[in-house]
Design a protein around this motif. Structure first.
Motif, PDB file in Angstrom:
ATOM      1  N   GLY A 196       0.810  -1.219   0.000  1.00 12.32           N
ATOM      2  CA  GLY A 196       0.000   0.000   0.000  1.00 12.32           C
ATOM      3  C   GLY A 196       0.842   1.267   0.000  1.00 12.32           C
ATOM      4  O   GLY A 196       0.414   2.311  -0.493  1.00 12.32           O
ATOM      5  N   ASP A 197       2.057   1.157   0.554  1.00 10.74           N
ATOM      6  CA  ASP A 197       2.988   2.285   0.554  1.00 10.74           C
ATOM      7  C   ASP A 197       3.890   2.272  -0.676  1.00 10.74           C
ATOM      8  O   ASP A 197       4.802   3.086  -0.783  1.00 10.74           O
ATOM      9  CB  ASP A 197       3.861   2.255   1.808  1.00 10.74           C
ATOM     10  N   GLY A 198       3.663   1.318  -1.578  1.00 11.56           N
ATOM     11  CA  GLY A 198       4.467   1.251  -2.794  1.00 11.56           C
ATOM     12  C   GLY A 198       5.832   0.626  -2.591  1.00 11.56           C
ATOM     13  O   GLY A 198       6.732   0.812  -3.409  1.00 11.56           O
ATOM     14  N   VAL A 199       6.005  -0.123  -1.512  1.00  7.29           N
ATOM     15  CA  VAL A 199       7.285  -0.768  -1.227  1.00  7.29           C
ATOM     16  C   VAL A 199       7.252  -2.184  -1.781  1.00  7.29           C
ATOM     17  O   VAL A 199       6.366  -2.968  -1.439  1.00  7.29           O
ATOM     18  CB  VAL A 199       7.567  -0.804   0.297  1.00  7.29           C
ATOM     19  N   ALA A 200       8.225  -2.497  -2.652  1.00 11.45           N
ATOM     20  CA  ALA A 200       8.328  -3.858  -3.175  1.00 11.45           C
ATOM     21  C   ALA A 200       8.874  -4.757  -2.068  1.00 11.45           C
ATOM     22  O   ALA A 200       9.865  -4.427  -1.427  1.00 11.45           O
ATOM     23  CB  ALA A 200       9.252  -3.881  -4.389  1.00 11.45           C
ATOM     24  N   VAL A 252       8.543   7.875  10.890  1.00 12.46           N
ATOM     25  CA  VAL A 252       7.499   8.176   9.918  1.00 12.46           C
ATOM     26  C   VAL A 252       8.203   8.307   8.572  1.00 12.46           C
ATOM     27  O   VAL A 252       9.003   9.218   8.378  1.00 12.46           O
ATOM     28  CB  VAL A 252       6.749   9.483  10.267  1.00 12.46           C
ATOM     29  N   ALA A 253       7.946   7.365   7.679  1.00 13.16           N
ATOM     30  CA  ALA A 253       8.604   7.341   6.376  1.00 13.16           C
ATOM     31  C   ALA A 253       7.646   7.815   5.292  1.00 13.16           C
ATOM     32  O   ALA A 253       6.591   7.215   5.096  1.00 13.16           O
ATOM     33  CB  ALA A 253       9.079   5.924   6.069  1.00 13.16           C
ATOM     34  N   PRO A 254       7.989   8.899   4.597  1.00 11.91           N
ATOM     35  CA  PRO A 254       7.074   9.455   3.605  1.00 11.91           C
ATOM     36  C   PRO A 254       6.865   8.586   2.378  1.00 11.91           C
ATOM     37  O   PRO A 254       5.780   8.571   1.822  1.00 11.91           O
ATOM     38  CB  PRO A 254       7.718  10.785   3.222  1.00 11.91           C
ATOM     39  N   ASP A 255       7.858   7.851   1.913  1.00 16.60           N
ATOM     40  CA  ASP A 255       7.721   6.995   0.739  1.00 16.60           C
ATOM     41  C   ASP A 255       6.977   7.692  -0.403  1.00 16.60           C
ATOM     42  O   ASP A 255       6.101   7.120  -1.033  1.00 16.60           O
ATOM     43  CB  ASP A 255       7.021   5.673   1.099  1.00 16.60           C
ATOM     44  N   GLY A 256       7.308   8.958  -0.624  1.00 14.44           N
ATOM     45  CA  GLY A 256       6.738   9.679  -1.743  1.00 14.44           C
ATOM     46  C   GLY A 256       5.315  10.148  -1.558  1.00 14.44           C
ATOM     47  O   GLY A 256       4.652  10.538  -2.509  1.00 14.44           O
TER      48      GLY A 256
END
Length: 152
Positions: free
Chosen positions: A29-33, A121-125
């Motif tokens: 959901g956060d776009g992390v592979a 808190v990681a923004p991940d774009g």
């Protein structure tokens, strides 16, 4: 479902598949592979690790969220805990479940003598400004530090 009908409890090995599925939903959901096999192996390790707590929100018919908290020790702050992951399914949000998971993590850490509970808190774009407000309202503070990492 009301807040009181769901139970926050420690996950067990019987929850491995469900927690792995929640973690997969969180990361994708956060776009992390993420490698699903590695993710499952990591969840299994954390479930057995004495210095980690995997807590889940159990509705009685399924899991609605999870939190992973680990402990460490350093010269500056002594024994600390880190809230590594916190996830509630989108359909179960805004019911106070994440707050209950945070309190569970804080209580677990305090019982182990930790001086603080930290999180990243990681923004991940994406915009995560609302998360800062959310955590600040729950007693966290922003000390201005930045997390740097190096892959090994």
């Amino acid at each position: 479902m009301t807040n009181s009908s769901a139970t926050v409890r420690a996950a067990t090995s019987l929850d491995l598949v469900a927690v792995t599925a929640l973690a997969d939903a969180f990361y994708t959901g956060d776009g992390v592979a993420i490698d699903e096999q590695e993710l499952g192996d990591n969840v299994a390790t954390l479930l057995a690790w004495p210095s980690a707590r995997v807590a889940v929100v159990d509705s009685g018919t399924g899991l609605l969220g999870y939190a992973v908290t680990t402990t460490g020790f350093g010269l500056e702050n002594g024994h600390i805990a880190v809230l590594d992951d916190l996830f509630v399914t989108p359909t179960a949000r805004r019911r106070g479940l994440a707050g209950r998971l945070i309190e569970d993590s804080a209580g677990w850490a305090a019982q182990r003598g930790c001086a603080s509970l930290e999180l990243v808190v990681a923004p991940d774009g994406r915009d995560v400004g609302h998360l800062f407000s959310y955590y600040l309202a729950r007693g966290f503070h922003d000390d201005g530090r930045r997390l740097l990492s190096r892959q090994l």
